[in-house]
Design an enzyme around this catalytic site. Structure first.
Site, PDB file in Angstrom:
ATOM      1  N   CYS A   1       0.800  -1.226   0.000  1.00  0.00           N
ATOM      2  CA  CYS A   1       0.000   0.000   0.000  1.00  0.00           C
ATOM      3  C   CYS A   1       0.831   1.274   0.000  1.00  0.00           C
ATOM      4  CB  CYS A   1      -0.950  -0.013   1.194  1.00  0.00           C
ATOM      5  SG  CYS A   1      -2.002  -1.481   1.213  1.00  0.00           S
TER       6      CYS A   1
ATOM      7  N   HIS B   1      -2.139   8.154   6.480  1.00  0.00           N
ATOM      8  CA  HIS B   1      -2.462   6.849   5.893  1.00  0.00           C
ATOM      9  C   HIS B   1      -3.824   6.388   6.399  1.00  0.00           C
ATOM     10  CE1 HIS B   1      -1.607   3.177   3.805  1.00  0.00           C
ATOM     11  NE2 HIS B   1      -1.693   2.439   4.909  1.00  0.00           N
TER      12      HIS B   1
ATOM     13  N   GLU C   1       0.079   5.234  13.750  1.00  0.00           N
ATOM     14  CA  GLU C   1       0.445   6.386  12.923  1.00  0.00           C
ATOM     15  C   GLU C   1       0.296   7.691  13.690  1.00  0.00           C
ATOM     16  OE1 GLU C   1      -0.481   8.526   8.616  1.00  0.00           O
ATOM     17  OE2 GLU C   1      -1.949   7.121   9.459  1.00  0.00           O
TER      18      GLU C   1
ATOM     19  N   LYS D   1      -9.215   8.359   3.273  1.00  0.00           N
ATOM     20  CA  LYS D   1      -9.762   7.029   2.992  1.00  0.00           C
ATOM     21  C   LYS D   1     -11.170   6.880   3.566  1.00  0.00           C
ATOM     22  CE  LYS D   1      -5.362   4.501   2.727  1.00  0.00           C
ATOM     23  NZ  LYS D   1      -4.421   5.596   3.036  1.00  0.00           N
TER      24      LYS D   1
ATOM     25  N   HIS E   1      -9.690   2.283   0.668  1.00  0.00           N
ATOM     26  CA  HIS E   1      -8.246   2.091   0.576  1.00  0.00           C
ATOM     27  C   HIS E   1      -7.899   1.539  -0.808  1.00  0.00           C
ATOM     28  CE1 HIS E   1      -4.188   1.373   1.408  1.00  0.00           C
ATOM     29  NE2 HIS E   1      -4.258   0.601   2.486  1.00  0.00           N
TER      30      HIS E   1
END
Length: 411
Positions: free
Chosen positions: A161, A301, A312, A333, A338
């Site tokens: 990803c 992310h 994160e 997202k 995603h």
């Protein structure tokens, strides 16, 4: 003297729009691209929804005869590249000074699976001779390179990803090293298939909110239960500032720095302390020669997984320190799902647009904000970003422990 690298063209086809402008408009309005799957094969799956492309390639301008020769992901990438190239003004450039870097997490996996079904049901003579070009992870980059005549190199990073963001990082390096004046970079994915949904589902990586798919992707919400699979592509045209200025190109932003690290922790789980992600952001800021205080926006992310979002958030706080209090964080997202290998590329497009329009997009679907997320997350509408020289970070992480951070700077 170091080379400044600028963004002069943007292209995208996403679950919330068939091009850049419609995707950006939907993002600002928090319009979700997630919906129930209508195919019969979805009925037995634990997760029966996904974020399919808002516009089919045929409806987006691709000819049927061309589409038949390409994997679905390649179709998305080629359309996004055409938009980005046109947006950049179709620059005249020596082919030996033009390169392409377009990554994917899994390549043409659906084409491979479909042709295996053909083999079993109809025999080897009926397998398409185009199967190999369709399944190759480098296929999209190769087709884009052939269309624009890129001879300085065509590359295809495969880092799950993080692939799309890593492509941008390599594009930056190629220009800085003097190999090319213009590099088309990005990522793509089209992996919505019963096997992939079942596999991710059995890993307990996917949301199972079948009763309300539009709100299933909810980064930073206490009720988050996994990511939502999406499809599409994002492409940028990178160019040396000198080359862009010589042709009078419009510039969106500067790609100022990139950091790439690895967790070396687990094949599918992030380092719970976010050490690799922290290091990637710090390296990107050093590469950009910018202090943490310059960062006023982060496109995180933020996949909507219980562990990943917290790791994160801790990494952002560690990398930026007290400057994290002034960084408007977005988890886009929440509406796109995603896009796997295409995620970092599409989110780079969004990060560039945020700087260009001085507007941080919102994170949708937050009902009960997780107090463990000690960040300034943009909610309930977009937020204006300050004037002056500011920077933004785009984070992308992938299975295998890949960590990529990109730093963009306003113009």
């Amino acid at each position: 003297m170091s080379t400044t690298v600028v963004v002069t063209g943007l292209g995208a086809t996403t679950p919330i729009g068939g091009d850049v402008s419609s995707s950006w408009e939907s993002l600002l309005a928090s319009r979700s691209g997630v919906r129930m799957l209508e195919a019969e094969w979805a009925a037995d799956l634990t997760t029966r929804f996904a974020a399919l492309a808002a516009v089919e390639p045929i409806d987006g301008g691709m000819e049927k005869h061309e589409a038949r020769r390409l994997d679905r992901g390649q179709q998305f990438a080629l359309l996004a590249a055409r938009e980005a190239w046109a947006d950049a003004g179709a620059p005249e450039v020596d082919p030996t000074r033009l390169a392409v870097v377009v990554g994917s997490g899994v390549g043409g996996v659906v084409s491979l699976l479909e042709q295996y079904d053909v083999l079993r049901e109809r025999g080897p003579s009926r397998v398409s001779p185009l199967t190999v070009p369709m399944l190759m992870p480098n296929g999209a980059g190769a087709y884009i390179g052939m269309e624009i005549g890129a001879r300085a190199g065509v590359h295809a990073p495969v880092s799950a990803c993080a692939s799309g963001a890593e492509a941008a990082a390599w594009g930056l390096r190629i220009i800085e090293e003097g190999r090319a004046d213009v590099v088309v970079v990005g990522g793509f994915e089209a992996a919505v298939h019963p096997l992939t949904l079942a596999a991710f589902g059995n890993m307990r990586a996917l949301s199972t909110r079948n009763d309300d798919p539009a709100t299933a992707s909810r980064p930073y919400d206490l009720g988050r239960d996994g990511f939502v699979m999406g499809e599409g592509s994002g492409i940028m045209v990178l160019e040396s500032a000198e080359h862009a200025a010589a042709r009078g190109a419009r510039v969106y932003a500067v790609l100022a720095g990139a950091g790439m690290t690895a967790d070396s922790h687990h094949i599918a789980q992030p380092d719970p302390e976010g050490r690799g992600a922290t290091a990637a952001m710090r390296l990107a800021l050093v590469d950009a020669d910018l202090p943490a205080s310059a960062v006023r926006h982060v496109n995180a992310h933020a996949t909507s997984t219980p562990q990943g979002d917290i790791a994160e958030a801790q990494a952002i706080r560690a990398a930026l320190g007290s400057a994290a209090d002034n960084a408007a964080v977005a988890g886009t997202k929440s509406v796109t799902g995603h896009l796997l290998g295409g995620a970092g590329a599409v989110e780079s497009v969004f990060t560039v647009l945020a700087l260009h329009h001085r507007l941080a997009p919102p994170t949708a679907n937050i009902v009960d904000f997780d107090p463990a997320i000690e960040l300034d997350v943009v909610r309930n509408g977009a937020r204006a970003l300050p004037d002056g020289d500011i920077a933004a970070i785009n984070n992308s992480f992938g299975f295998g422990g890949h960590d990529v951070a990109l730093v963009f700077r306003s113009i």
